[in-house]
Design a protein around this motif. Sequence first.
Motif, PDB file in Angstrom:
ATOM      1  N   THR A 118       0.588   4.811  13.894  1.00  0.00           N
ATOM      2  CA  THR A 118       1.943   5.034  13.397  1.00  0.00           C
ATOM      3  C   THR A 118       1.884   5.879  12.125  1.00  0.00           C
ATOM      4  N   PRO A 119       3.020   6.405  11.667  1.00  0.00           N
ATOM      5  CA  PRO A 119       3.022   7.143  10.395  1.00  0.00           C
ATOM      6  C   PRO A 119       2.619   6.289   9.196  1.00  0.00           C
ATOM      7  N   VAL A 120       2.671   4.951   9.335  1.00  0.00           N
ATOM      8  CA  VAL A 120       2.301   4.062   8.227  1.00  0.00           C
ATOM      9  C   VAL A 120       0.966   3.349   8.488  1.00  0.00           C
ATOM     10  N   GLY A 121       0.095   3.977   9.286  1.00  0.00           N
ATOM     11  CA  GLY A 121      -1.244   3.457   9.517  1.00  0.00           C
ATOM     12  C   GLY A 121      -1.388   2.694  10.810  1.00  0.00           C
ATOM     13  N   LYS A 123      -2.923  -0.684  10.717  1.00  0.00           N
ATOM     14  CA  LYS A 123      -3.133  -2.102  10.458  1.00  0.00           C
ATOM     15  C   LYS A 123      -2.095  -2.569   9.434  1.00  0.00           C
ATOM     16  N   THR A 124      -1.879  -3.866   9.373  1.00  0.00           N
ATOM     17  CA  THR A 124      -0.901  -4.451   8.458  1.00  0.00           C
ATOM     18  C   THR A 124      -1.377  -4.267   7.019  1.00  0.00           C
ATOM     19  N   ALA A 125      -0.443  -3.875   6.128  1.00  0.00           N
ATOM     20  CA  ALA A 125      -0.817  -3.564   4.754  1.00  0.00           C
ATOM     21  C   ALA A 125       0.370  -3.765   3.802  1.00  0.00           C
ATOM     22  N   PHE A 126       0.066  -3.956   2.510  1.00  0.00           N
ATOM     23  CA  PHE A 126       1.082  -3.989   1.464  1.00  0.00           C
ATOM     24  C   PHE A 126       1.719  -2.601   1.373  1.00  0.00           C
ATOM     25  N   VAL A 148       7.369   5.662   2.633  1.00  0.00           N
ATOM     26  CA  VAL A 148       6.648   4.392   2.704  1.00  0.00           C
ATOM     27  C   VAL A 148       5.198   4.703   2.382  1.00  0.00           C
ATOM     28  N   ILE A 149       4.658   3.971   1.421  1.00  0.00           N
ATOM     29  CA  ILE A 149       3.262   4.112   1.031  1.00  0.00           C
ATOM     30  C   ILE A 149       2.596   2.775   1.317  1.00  0.00           C
ATOM     31  N   ALA A 150       1.719   2.760   2.307  1.00  0.00           N
ATOM     32  CA  ALA A 150       1.039   1.529   2.735  1.00  0.00           C
ATOM     33  C   ALA A 150      -0.425   1.610   2.307  1.00  0.00           C
ATOM     34  N   GLY A 157     -12.409   3.153   7.851  1.00  0.00           N
ATOM     35  CA  GLY A 157     -12.394   4.086   6.736  1.00  0.00           C
ATOM     36  C   GLY A 157     -11.377   3.741   5.670  1.00  0.00           C
ATOM     37  N   GLY A 158     -10.533   2.741   5.931  1.00  0.00           N
ATOM     38  CA  GLY A 158      -9.532   2.345   4.945  1.00  0.00           C
ATOM     39  C   GLY A 158      -8.603   3.487   4.601  1.00  0.00           C
ATOM     40  N   GLY A 159      -8.090   3.475   3.422  1.00  0.00           N
ATOM     41  CA  GLY A 159      -7.234   4.560   2.964  1.00  0.00           C
ATOM     42  C   GLY A 159      -5.763   4.182   2.995  1.00  0.00           C
ATOM     43  N   THR A 160      -5.017   4.941   2.258  1.00  0.00           N
ATOM     44  CA  THR A 160      -3.583   4.731   2.125  1.00  0.00           C
ATOM     45  C   THR A 160      -2.842   5.620   3.109  1.00  0.00           C
ATOM     46  N   ALA A 161      -1.831   5.065   3.747  1.00  0.00           N
ATOM     47  CA  ALA A 161      -0.967   5.836   4.641  1.00  0.00           C
ATOM     48  C   ALA A 161       0.340   6.110   3.914  1.00  0.00           C
TER      49      ALA A 161
END
Length: 172
Positions: A118-121, A123-126, A148-150, A157-161
């Motif tokens: 999705t555009p917001v990654g 996996k579930t995230a803050f 939206v910044i997740a 690899g982690g990272g912010t979406a």
Amino acid sequence: MKCAFKPITLIAPVLASSVALAVGFQAAPVQAQAAYGSYVGIGPAIGLTKGGNGEEREISGLVAARYKFLEAPISIRAQGFIGSGTAIVPTISYDVPINWQTDAYLGLGASVHLGGNTPVGNKTAFAIQPGIDYSLPNSNVVVFGNAVIAFDAYKRGGGTAASIQGGVGIRF
């Protein structure tokens, strides 16, 4: 492949803007009331980041809703991203009136991954959600836009979406 997006590149301007708004509104009393009305709307969402495992930027449809508490500058918001994957982003926002028709806001919540990319990654995230609502005068139509910044939103690899979205809604 490591995600080249650095969360600080979006966090710093959002925090600086929030502080500037708070200081500016403290210096002079706010005369406008927050734009009244809850709404439901639709629009597009565009991912600004790629995942850490070669995922591409995602584009999806968006269903958005806002429930405005009339006596407090607080709203409950939810956005559903529907495309090659699905996610919902529920947030609680603090609304700052700019004028009679316009609210700026900052929401805190989570990006809840339900499947796919999705555009917001993926996996579930803050998540944080800065945005703006504009009510067209003499109508029940609302034009909205937000980001939206997740944080830590990719499985590998982690990272912010980060994504931006906007649309049109009907107030009720």
